[in-house]
Design an enzyme around this catalytic site. Structure first.
Site, short mmCIF file in Angstrom:
data_model
loop_
_atom_site.label_atom_id
_atom_site.label_comp_id
_atom_site.label_asym_id
_atom_site.label_seq_id
_atom_site.Cartn_x
_atom_site.Cartn_y
_atom_site.Cartn_z
N CYS A 341 75.46 57.90 -51.85
CA CYS A 341 75.18 56.76 -50.99
C CYS A 341 74.66 55.56 -51.78
CB CYS A 341 74.21 57.17 -49.90
SG CYS A 341 74.92 58.45 -48.89
N GLU A 342 75.49 55.02 -52.61
CA GLU A 342 75.21 53.81 -53.39
C GLU A 342 76.54 53.09 -53.54
OE1 GLU A 342 72.37 52.84 -55.17
OE2 GLU A 342 71.13 54.63 -54.89
#
Ligand code: LLP
Length: 416
Positions: A341-342
């Site tokens: 989640c980046e």
């Protein structure tokens, strides 16, 4: 990358189809070629022929025990930067007499462990470290062999994050202060100054950074010898670059030939400490494609490997070639992204990539150095398995982490 090749349409590592490894070990998985490690090591070793020398492997590039054991069996030494790497090196079977210890922040515990193992040299990086080493050696009734790591102030002409030999860098002792510090060692009873060390950066693709820095640091050796120091080791560092895409770097022979007179002038045993050159192109990361998606006019391949498994693209915008396991796969323009989640979690961006279907496996090449060794558990992701291939044999040399591994050592306190 000759140890990774297509045969009968399928990508192989040596004589093993990568599809077989992916099927049986699962993905993501790192795959290393024993033959490639050996070839790169021997190429370096032969480049120094005629010079008394020791080729060390920089453990930080790839600390897997089987990889280290292979290199130790070829005769390599080890360049370490922590007590943990010392532990790995010793467990893998390196002769401690071939271990050199660098790093700006060695703790007393690490210094003591190094002395306990009777390693060859401490590459000392500051006046404070020298003093601490002397004190620690005295405490344990030992004598420490010291090499001064000097910062020659040259530009490695590489990525700024991996250049280490310029003024203002945290690494090494400024060249201008080295003689004073060397003189200071005469006051210490438990350290013996017998070497000079430099390392100016990584992924160096030109000769100049080596020729320019060695001119300065071999000059220091001369000066120290003139002052009566018995300098028996000269460590020229690591850093030789490899081809990830279209880079052209000198070969080990070209490098050594260019600096041979400087090295000879020292009259010392020459040490080099390469990581990437030995392991970089000896490894690939196999990653499955979980999904294909389109968004905002762009195509994405969503991989099961992410930045936590291979950080180099996110951290340095590094290029790793992406190959399909089947040679006949067509190409498409897409981003290869991970599940983390980046937004910065990508393995390849806006590139011509194999037109992989969901469930296909892709190989990220040049992942043998600074691949697994920089992997993390971010997003509670289990770090991948590692495999070593030798001829037509292969073996898992590190199991994929389990969920239990993820919480190992965590405790619920009594006040909860
Ligand atoms: N010696 C010392 C003192 C070092 O600091 C290093 C690497 C080496 C030797 C080995 O350098 P090599 O031959 O592998 O270039 N994570 C970065 C690379 C960091 C290098 C750190 N020091 C990357 O993924 O490109």
């Amino acid at each position: 990358m000759e140890d990774f090749h297509y045969r009968e349409g399928g990508l192989h590592c040596e004589d093993v189809p990568l599809a077989e490894i992916a099927r049986s070990a699962g993905t993501p998985v790192y795959v290393y070629s024993h033959g490639a490690l050996e070839r790169a090591y021997r190429e370096l070793d032969q480049a120094f022929a005629g010079l008394d020398h020791l080729v060390c492997f920089a453990v930080k590039a790839n600390g897997n025990l089987a990889v280290l054991r292979s290199l130790a069996s070829f005769g390599a030494g080890a360049d370490i930067v922590s007590g943990g790497e010392l532990y790995r090196a010793v467990r893998a079977g390196f002769d401690p007499k071939k271990v050199v210890f660098a790093g700006v922040g060695k703790t007393e515990e690490e210094l003591a462990c190094g002395m306990g193992e009777r390693i060859l040299l401490f590459n000392v990086e500051s006046a404070s470290e020298l003093e601490r080493l002397d004190r620690t050696a005295a405490k344990y009734g030992k004598k420490a062999r010291v090499s001064l790591r000097v910062n020659p102030d040259v530009d490695a002409e590489s990525h700024p994050a991996i250049s280490t030999g310029q003024e203002g860098s945290k690494f090494g002792i400024p060249l201008g202060e080295a003689v004073t510090l060397a003189e200071k060692t005469r006051e210490y009873r438990c350290v013996e100054l017998i070497g000079v060390h430099q390392h100016v950066g990584s992924q160096i693709t030109k000769l100049d950074p080596y020729t320019a820095s060695l001119e300065k640091t071999t000059g220091l050796v001369e000066e120290l010898k003139r002052r009566g120091f018995d300098i028996r080791y000269f460590n020229m560092g690591g850093g030789l670059g490899i081809r990830y895409r279209d880079e052209t770097a000198p070969t080990p022979k070209e490098l050594v030939d260019a600096v041979r007179p400087a090295l000879e002038s020292t009259g010392a045993k020459i040490i080099c400490e390469m990581g990437r050159y030995i392991a970089g192109n000896a490894g690939a990361l196999l990653s499955g494609v979980i999904y294909r998606k389109k968004s905002g006019g762009k195509s994405f391949l969503v991989a099961d490997a992410g930045m936590n498994d291979l950080l180099r693209p996110s951290l340095y915008d590094a290029y790793h070639e992406v190959r399909a396991l089947s040679e006949s796969t067509g190409l498409t323009t897409a981003d290869l992204v991970g599940p983390v989640c980046e937004s910065g979690d990508y393995l390849a961006q806006g590139r011509e990539l194999p037109e992989a279907a969901e469930g296909d496996v892709l190989a990220l090449m040049g992942a043998g150095a600074y691949g697994f060794s920089m992997a993390s558990n971010y997003n509670a992701r289990r770090r991948p398995a590692e495999v070593l291939v030798r001829g037509d044999r292969w073996s898992i040399v590190r199991e994929r982490e389990s969920n239990a591994d993820l919480i190992k050592g965590e405790l619920v306190p009594a006040f909860l």
